[in-house]
Design a protein around this motif. Sequence first.
Motif, mmCIF file in Angstrom:
data_model
loop_
_atom_site.group_PDB
_atom_site.id
_atom_site.type_symbol
_atom_site.label_atom_id
_atom_site.label_comp_id
_atom_site.label_asym_id
_atom_site.label_seq_id
_atom_site.Cartn_x
_atom_site.Cartn_y
_atom_site.Cartn_z
ATOM 1 N N PHE A 78 20.065 4.545 -7.210
ATOM 2 C CA PHE A 78 20.388 5.589 -8.195
ATOM 3 C C PHE A 78 20.731 6.898 -7.488
ATOM 4 N N TRP A 79 19.832 7.318 -6.583
ATOM 5 C CA TRP A 79 20.047 8.591 -5.903
ATOM 6 C C TRP A 79 21.254 8.536 -4.975
ATOM 7 N N GLY A 80 21.493 7.369 -4.392
ATOM 8 C CA GLY A 80 22.662 7.215 -3.529
ATOM 9 C C GLY A 80 23.956 7.403 -4.293
ATOM 10 N N ILE A 81 24.027 6.829 -5.482
ATOM 11 C CA ILE A 81 25.223 6.970 -6.316
ATOM 12 C C ILE A 81 25.410 8.424 -6.743
ATOM 13 N N TYR A 82 24.302 9.069 -7.102
ATOM 14 C CA TYR A 82 24.370 10.472 -7.534
ATOM 15 C C TYR A 82 24.859 11.364 -6.395
ATOM 16 N N VAL A 83 24.270 11.197 -5.212
ATOM 17 C CA VAL A 83 24.659 12.014 -4.049
ATOM 18 C C VAL A 83 26.129 11.800 -3.715
ATOM 19 N N LEU A 84 26.578 10.544 -3.717
ATOM 20 C CA LEU A 84 27.976 10.245 -3.399
ATOM 21 C C LEU A 84 28.913 10.867 -4.432
ATOM 22 N N THR A 85 28.552 10.785 -5.704
ATOM 23 C CA THR A 85 29.381 11.347 -6.774
ATOM 24 C C THR A 85 29.538 12.860 -6.615
ATOM 25 N N VAL A 86 28.416 13.536 -6.408
ATOM 26 C CA VAL A 86 28.444 14.995 -6.276
ATOM 27 C C VAL A 86 29.167 15.406 -4.994
ATOM 28 N N PHE A 87 28.938 14.666 -3.914
ATOM 29 C CA PHE A 87 29.591 14.994 -2.647
ATOM 30 C C PHE A 87 31.105 14.885 -2.765
ATOM 31 N N LEU A 88 31.589 13.803 -3.344
ATOM 32 C CA LEU A 88 33.038 13.606 -3.471
ATOM 33 C C LEU A 88 33.652 14.679 -4.367
ATOM 34 N N ALA A 89 32.937 15.045 -5.441
ATOM 35 C CA ALA A 89 33.443 16.075 -6.344
ATOM 36 C C ALA A 89 33.456 17.441 -5.666
ATOM 37 N N SER A 90 32.515 17.659 -4.749
ATOM 38 C CA SER A 90 32.388 18.967 -4.096
ATOM 39 C C SER A 90 33.318 19.134 -2.902
ATOM 40 N N ILE A 91 33.513 18.066 -2.131
ATOM 41 C CA ILE A 91 34.238 18.174 -0.868
ATOM 42 C C ILE A 91 35.752 18.263 -1.058
ATOM 43 N N ILE A 92 36.242 17.870 -2.244
ATOM 44 C CA ILE A 92 37.681 17.960 -2.507
ATOM 45 C C ILE A 92 38.129 19.422 -2.405
#
Length: 208
Positions: free
Chosen positions: A5-19
């Motif tokens: 769960f936390w892995g998916i959340y971190v990946l989602t937020v990271f991809l949205a932020s790093i763009i």
Amino acid sequence: MSVEFWGIYVLTVFLASIIPGPSMILALTHGIKFGARRAVATAVGNCAASFLQAMVSIAGLGALLAASETAFTLVKYAGAAYLVWLGIGALFSGEFTFDEELTEAGKQVSTRKLFAQGFWVAAGNPKAIVFFSALFPQFIGSGEVSIQNFAMLLGLLCIIAFGCMMIYACGGEKLKEIIKGTTFCRYINKVLGTTFVGLGISLACARR
């Protein structure tokens, strides 16, 4: 909540932020101009705005913003105007000057100003609130609503946002070592100014 769960959340937020977007371009700019250490203030300002936007979405105001065309448009145009203002300032500021040159001239930019620029660039993007309003329900079920869970979600959000800003700021500092003393410095303000004006116009014209 599971590690998955936390892995998916971190990946989602990271991809949205790093763009690359206005906040990341600002971090890159401050990394070039002031160095990564001083750009920390910019990243903290960005995180503060992101935290408040996330709180607004959790409080349900994000749904109101998403539903209200007037409110969304007002925030969008205010953010676009700020980006254009930053761009125009860069375009008319002459040759690009680095932090050490400003310090020698007694014109060092304050940490408070760096924080404010990071804060207002992030706060001026209403899509962030709409994004958070759509994001959090995906990770909070009816049986999982608790202060601890929200604290974890918000804490990770701020850590990831800060990390992404610093990636760009550190990249800017490395870029500074390459371009300093070259003729390219004459055109940096024009490139950055045009970029910010373009981002502002794009935000103003963008649909939800």
